[in-house]
Design an enzyme around this catalytic site. Structure first.
Site, short mmCIF file in Angstrom:
data_model
loop_
_atom_site.label_atom_id
_atom_site.label_comp_id
_atom_site.label_asym_id
_atom_site.label_seq_id
_atom_site.Cartn_x
_atom_site.Cartn_y
_atom_site.Cartn_z
N HIS A 201 0.85 -1.20 0.00
CA HIS A 201 0.00 0.00 0.00
C HIS A 201 0.89 1.25 0.00
O HIS A 201 0.46 2.33 -0.37
CB HIS A 201 -0.89 0.04 1.25
CG HIS A 201 -1.90 -1.06 1.29
ND1 HIS A 201 -1.64 -2.27 1.86
CD2 HIS A 201 -3.17 -1.11 0.84
CE1 HIS A 201 -2.72 -3.04 1.75
NE2 HIS A 201 -3.66 -2.37 1.14
N ASP A 275 -4.49 -6.39 -8.21
CA ASP A 275 -4.68 -5.82 -6.88
C ASP A 275 -5.06 -4.35 -7.08
O ASP A 275 -4.98 -3.82 -8.19
CB ASP A 275 -3.38 -5.97 -6.06
CG ASP A 275 -3.65 -5.98 -4.55
OD1 ASP A 275 -4.76 -5.60 -4.13
OD2 ASP A 275 -2.74 -6.35 -3.79
#
Length: 502
Positions: A201, A275
């Site tokens: 992230h 993702d």
């Protein structure tokens, strides 16, 4: 359908349940103007942000399930083609939506030794039924990552364990359970996110292993799934230079990794999903809106998750992709939608969950995973000490009086919490670990850690650890404790089983 509409079916941008009316309308505009194929639901912008554990703002998060059902009905009602609704719910709807059934973490389920595959298939099945009731077609789970790095900041509790073969079997069982319930699922995060030091992230994790090393560990669960006919795999934002011609490029945008390795070499002919494309491991690399979406499509992704630039992404793909490529991907998504009953959408009512049945399953699972991991418990000795007022209970991070405390007090017919530590010859320590993520010692403060370690060195202590077992490493030498019971979760059912060990 024209090419613009066919490409739009690849897109599944984020939809936030707790958001402003202005943002809800922006999603409606995307549905109407771009004719996107689906939506991926998240709790809120704050909780979807990286490292959201530190968030300080207070959100009105009441009625999350009601709001999501309302939004699904609202968005489906205006979409020309019914939307594929997905969510990332590795341990059930509860990962994103409060007051819905929560199931054990993968690390907990990985501790089951008897009939593990059958039990995990049942968990997957129940998760799938909950989601189907709530209008969700696709669960972006389970993780097939092998947790080989104990300091991994982002996988940890989300992995079934450190043994590739076990991870392969358990993630497949969970996948098959969801499929049996009639929803889609996917193995993730190809080629394996277990041995990374960086949270994708926040930045790009790099795995510096040879291809042979990766084939012996990371790739095993995915190859096992492919051999058993798994139909969907999510590719992660992590670099494995040995698989991408020596380049430090995220697998999610690497044609060598997705097309050459996953599709050609490993024989996967199902749907590849990216993702989240807003994650910093890839999002910061392409300042021109739409470029990242094209790179992900060109690499071999069929569904583009959490794209922030849908319109520009569609334009870039239509400009650069061949007719054959677009047609092939469109057919895959259309077939998936048919298989998952997306075209049969009917307005949703608020789902009701069978909490009694859920609790029965939780108890069945807890009996299998709650365990005495070291030492032994002498019930007779403990009963004698309790009757003499020499057995104490010291709880940390306990919310109100826990089920565990109540059950122990009933068993020993005394209020163990009121026994002073000075008088006690033996102390039962119950630790309710505040966080399942490794940040700041899993949320356990330094002075609490010091207090527990000190107690273990000065008294005869039994540790009962409710939470992520990876947090045990912060408690010093476990041989300082007379016995250690691992509860894995703080579920009431797990507490009850732990109390029975006494």
């Amino acid at each position: 359908m024209n090419f613009h509409q066919k490409i739009a079916q690849c897109f599944s941008p984020a939809a936030f349940i707790h958001d402003t009316e202005e943002n809800y309308q922006a999603i409606e505009k995307l549905i109407l103007d771009q004719e996107i194929g689906g939506l991926t639901f998240f709790h809120s912008r704050h909780s979807a942000a990286a490292n959201f554990e530190k968030r300080a703002e207070v959100l009105d998060v009441s009625g999350t399930l009601e709001k999501m059902i309302g939004l699904i009905n609202r968005y489906q009602a205006i979409s020309k083609t019914p939307l594929l609704i997905s969510i990332d719910g590795e341990y059930g709807l509860a990962m994103r939506i409060e007051k819905t059934p929560q199931y054990p973490f993968a690390i907990t389920l990985g501790a089951i030794t008897e009939n593990a595959s059958e039990l995990l298939e049942e968990v997957g099945f129940r998760i799938g039924l909950d989601m189907k009731k709530a209008g969700i077609h696709l669960n972006l789970a389970p993780c097939s990552d092998v947790n080989t790095n104990p300091n991994n900041p982002v996988i940890g509790y989300r992995s079934f364990g450190t043994d590739p073969q076990k991870v392969a079997e358990l993630s497949l069982a969970m996948y098959q359970g969801m499929k049996k319930a009639g929803i889609g699922a996917c193995l993730k995060h190809f080629p394996g996110h277990g041995d990374t030091q960086t949270d994708s992230h926040l930045g790009l994790p790099v795995i510096l292993k040879t291809k042979e090393e990766l084939e012996k560990e990371e790739l095993i669960p995915f190859q096992h799934g492919i051999d058993q006919g798994v139909e969907m795999i999510m590719v992660g934002h992590l670099a494995a230079p040995a698989l991408s011609g020596g380049k430090e490029i995220a697998a999610s945008i690497s044609r060598e990794v997705i097309t050459d390795l996953l599709k050609v070499e490993m024989g996967f002919d199902g749907i590849v999903i990216s993702d989240a494309l807003n994650m910093k491991a890839v999002a910061d690399l392409f300042p021109e809106p739409g470029q990242l979406e094209w790179e992900a499509f060109h690499a071999g992704n069929d569904i583009l998750c959490f794209s922030d630039h849908v319109k520009e992404g569609i334009e870039q793909i239509s400009k650069n992709a061949s007719e054959e490529e677009i047609e092939e991907v469109f057919k895959k998504i259309w077939t998936l939608k048919k298989q998952l009953g997306v075209f049969d959408f009917k307005s949703l009512d608020l789902p009701k969950f069978d909490w009694e049945s859920h609790s029965a399953l939780q108890s069945q699972l807890a009996i299998e995973y709650v365990s005495l991991v070291s030492g032994k418990i002498d019930s007779e000795e403990l009963r004698k000490l309790a009757s003499e007022g020499k057995l104490a209970l010291q709880s940390f991070y306990e919310k109100e009086e826990s089920v565990f405390s109540k059950k122990l007090n009933q068993k020993f017919a005394t209020d163990l919490i009121k026994i002073s530590l000075e008088k006690a010859e033996k102390v039962i320590i119950s630790l309710f670990v505040p966080s399942h993520k490794p940040l700041n010692q899993f949320g356990v403060e330094e002075d609490i850690l010091a207090e527990i370690k000190n107690l273990a060195q000065t008294k005869s202590c039994i540790l009962v650890h409710f939470g992520n077992p990876l947090a045990l490493k912060h408690l010093g030498n476990l041989t300082d404790f007379e016995a250690v019971i691992c509860g894995y979760q703080s579920f009431e059912e797990a507490q009850e089983v732990a109390s029975k060990i006494f």
